[in-house]
Design an enzyme around this catalytic site. Structure first.
Site, mmCIF file in Angstrom:
data_model
loop_
_atom_site.group_PDB
_atom_site.id
_atom_site.type_symbol
_atom_site.label_atom_id
_atom_site.label_comp_id
_atom_site.label_asym_id
_atom_site.label_seq_id
_atom_site.Cartn_x
_atom_site.Cartn_y
_atom_site.Cartn_z
ATOM 1 N N ASN A 258 16.785 128.283 1.513
ATOM 2 C CA ASN A 258 15.818 127.420 2.190
ATOM 3 C C ASN A 258 14.487 127.561 1.463
ATOM 4 O OD1 ASN A 258 14.085 126.148 3.938
ATOM 5 N ND2 ASN A 258 14.331 127.613 5.619
ATOM 6 N N TRP A 259 14.157 126.563 0.659
ATOM 7 C CA TRP A 259 12.937 126.660 -0.159
ATOM 8 C C TRP A 259 11.673 126.409 0.663
ATOM 9 C CZ3 TRP A 259 14.545 123.567 -5.217
ATOM 10 C CH2 TRP A 259 15.583 124.258 -5.860
ATOM 11 N N LYS A 260 11.833 125.956 1.889
ATOM 12 C CA LYS A 260 10.668 125.660 2.748
ATOM 13 C C LYS A 260 9.677 124.760 2.003
ATOM 14 C CE LYS A 260 11.566 129.874 5.281
ATOM 15 N NZ LYS A 260 11.072 130.961 6.086
ATOM 16 N N HIS B 111 15.057 125.241 12.829
ATOM 17 C CA HIS B 111 14.451 126.433 12.233
ATOM 18 C C HIS B 111 13.283 126.869 13.118
ATOM 19 C CE1 HIS B 111 12.375 129.116 9.537
ATOM 20 N NE2 HIS B 111 13.501 129.200 8.844
ATOM 21 N N GLU C 72 10.441 127.830 12.484
ATOM 22 C CA GLU C 72 9.136 127.289 12.092
ATOM 23 C C GLU C 72 8.943 125.879 12.644
ATOM 24 O OE1 GLU C 72 9.597 128.167 7.913
ATOM 25 O OE2 GLU C 72 9.543 130.300 8.424
ATOM 26 N N GLU D 204 18.730 133.663 13.020
ATOM 27 C CA GLU D 204 17.552 134.168 12.323
ATOM 28 C C GLU D 204 16.556 134.746 13.324
ATOM 29 O OE1 GLU D 204 17.021 131.992 8.334
ATOM 30 O OE2 GLU D 204 16.101 130.745 9.858
ATOM 31 N N GLY E 84 10.515 136.331 6.773
ATOM 32 C CA GLY E 84 9.362 136.408 5.881
ATOM 33 C C GLY E 84 8.514 137.655 6.084
ATOM 34 N N SER F 98 14.607 137.811 5.873
ATOM 35 C CA SER F 98 14.431 138.825 4.824
ATOM 36 C C SER F 98 15.748 139.290 4.203
ATOM 37 C CB SER F 98 13.608 140.008 5.339
ATOM 38 O OG SER F 98 12.334 139.556 5.773
ATOM 39 N N GLY G 248 15.201 132.633 2.577
ATOM 40 C CA GLY G 248 13.933 131.995 2.255
ATOM 41 C C GLY G 248 13.388 132.554 0.947
ATOM 42 N N GLY G 249 12.493 133.520 1.063
ATOM 43 C CA GLY G 249 11.785 134.071 -0.097
ATOM 44 C C GLY G 249 12.670 134.395 -1.295
HETATM 45 P P1 PGA Z 1 13.087 134.752 4.622
HETATM 46 O O1 PGA Z 1 13.287 133.355 5.402
HETATM 47 O O2 PGA Z 1 14.376 135.018 3.875
HETATM 48 O O3 PGA Z 1 11.928 134.520 3.690
HETATM 49 O O4 PGA Z 1 12.827 135.784 5.661
HETATM 50 C C1 PGA Z 1 14.508 133.050 5.993
HETATM 51 C C2 PGA Z 1 14.436 131.710 6.700
HETATM 52 O O5 PGA Z 1 13.427 131.445 7.384
HETATM 53 O O6 PGA Z 1 15.352 130.887 6.585
#
Ligand code: PGA
Length: 259
Positions: free
Chosen positions: A11-13, A103, A105, A175, A181, A221, A242-243
């Protein structure tokens, strides 16, 4: 061992313009190829911002890559006066095969409800793509010890009225918000506790065939250092990353967890 194909989803956000996206995609393809990645052992998916999807499609097609791509969100409407929104038809036309919804967010910054998330998943499934339905609790809920009920409540509200065959086609991503993150990964046991409870709920709500077919991912993470242990859990079928998905080498390493 289940016969569910593991899925490593990046997930590149809101990161990378379309040129940077191409660069990362090509780097990822190369890293996977150098590692002798077997796509039948683990599906690899990238989920770029909308503005990158056309370029990602071009690279995937030109280089005949086995990497799949999808979108981070979608509208529940077909077309019309919905400024800023993107329809499922626009995404299928670009070759997207997966769409994320719910998600944390988007739930937090855009007030998305379980009902809206469920309507998005329905729209995506009807368009022939695979919904990745996200769920997960905040730290207060985890501290109160009600995280399993909270997460099952999110999933049941989103999927109300769905048939067992439909549910078997989706991907669920657990998640925990406190692990996203933050560098704070849930332990593999914490992740398995909830993913196992989700599968158990699918079993009681929809029966064995659905519970055994539905893929459940962990996210929060996830990184090369913890992916092996996460993937060793009985009910974790992959990760929503994500990251660590923004670096070709780390994401390729994660997709090769089985090696
Ligand atoms: P993260 O994000 O791996 O940077 O914690 C995961 C996500 O929100 O899908």
């Amino acid at each position: 061992m289940s016969n569910r194909t593991p899925l490593m989803a990046g997930n590149w956000k809101m990161n990378l313009d379309h040129l940077e996206a191409n660069h990362l995609l090509q780097g990822l393809a190369m890293a996977l190829s150098d590692a002798g990645h077997d796509y039948t052992e683990c599906e690899v998916l990238v989920i770029p911002p909308f503005t990158d999807i056309r370029s990602v499609q071009t690279v995937v097609e030109a280089d005949s890559l086995d990497i799949k791509y999808g979108a981070q969100d979608v509208s529940i409407h077909d077309n019309g006066a919905y400024t800023g929104e993107i329809s499922t038809a626009m995404l299928t036309k670009l070759g997207c095969t997966y769409v994320v919804m719910g998600h944390s967010e988007r739930r937090e910054y855009h007030n998305e409800s379980d009902e809206l998330v469920g309507a998005k998943a329905r729209k995506v499934l009807d368009a022939g793509m695979t919904p990745i339905l996200c769920c997960g609790e905040a730290l207060e809920v985890r501290k109160a010890g009600t995280h399993v009920d909270f997460v099952l409540g999110q999933i049941r509200a989103a999927l109300a009225g769905w048939s067992a065959e439909e549910v078997a086609k989706i991907v669920i991503a657990y998640e925990p918000i406190w692990a996203i993150g933050t560098g704070e990964t849930a332990t593999a046991a914490d992740a398995q506790e909830v993913c196992g409870a989700i599968r158990q709920a699918l079993r009681s709500d929809y029966g064995d065939a659905t519970a055994d077919a539905t893929r459940i991912l962990y996210g929060g993470s996830a990184k090369p250092a913890n992916i092996k242990e996460l993937m060793a859990q009985a009910d974790i079928d992959g990760a929503l990353v994500g990251g660590a998905s923004l670096k070709a080498d780390s994401f390729a390493q994660m997709a090769g967890f089985y090696a």
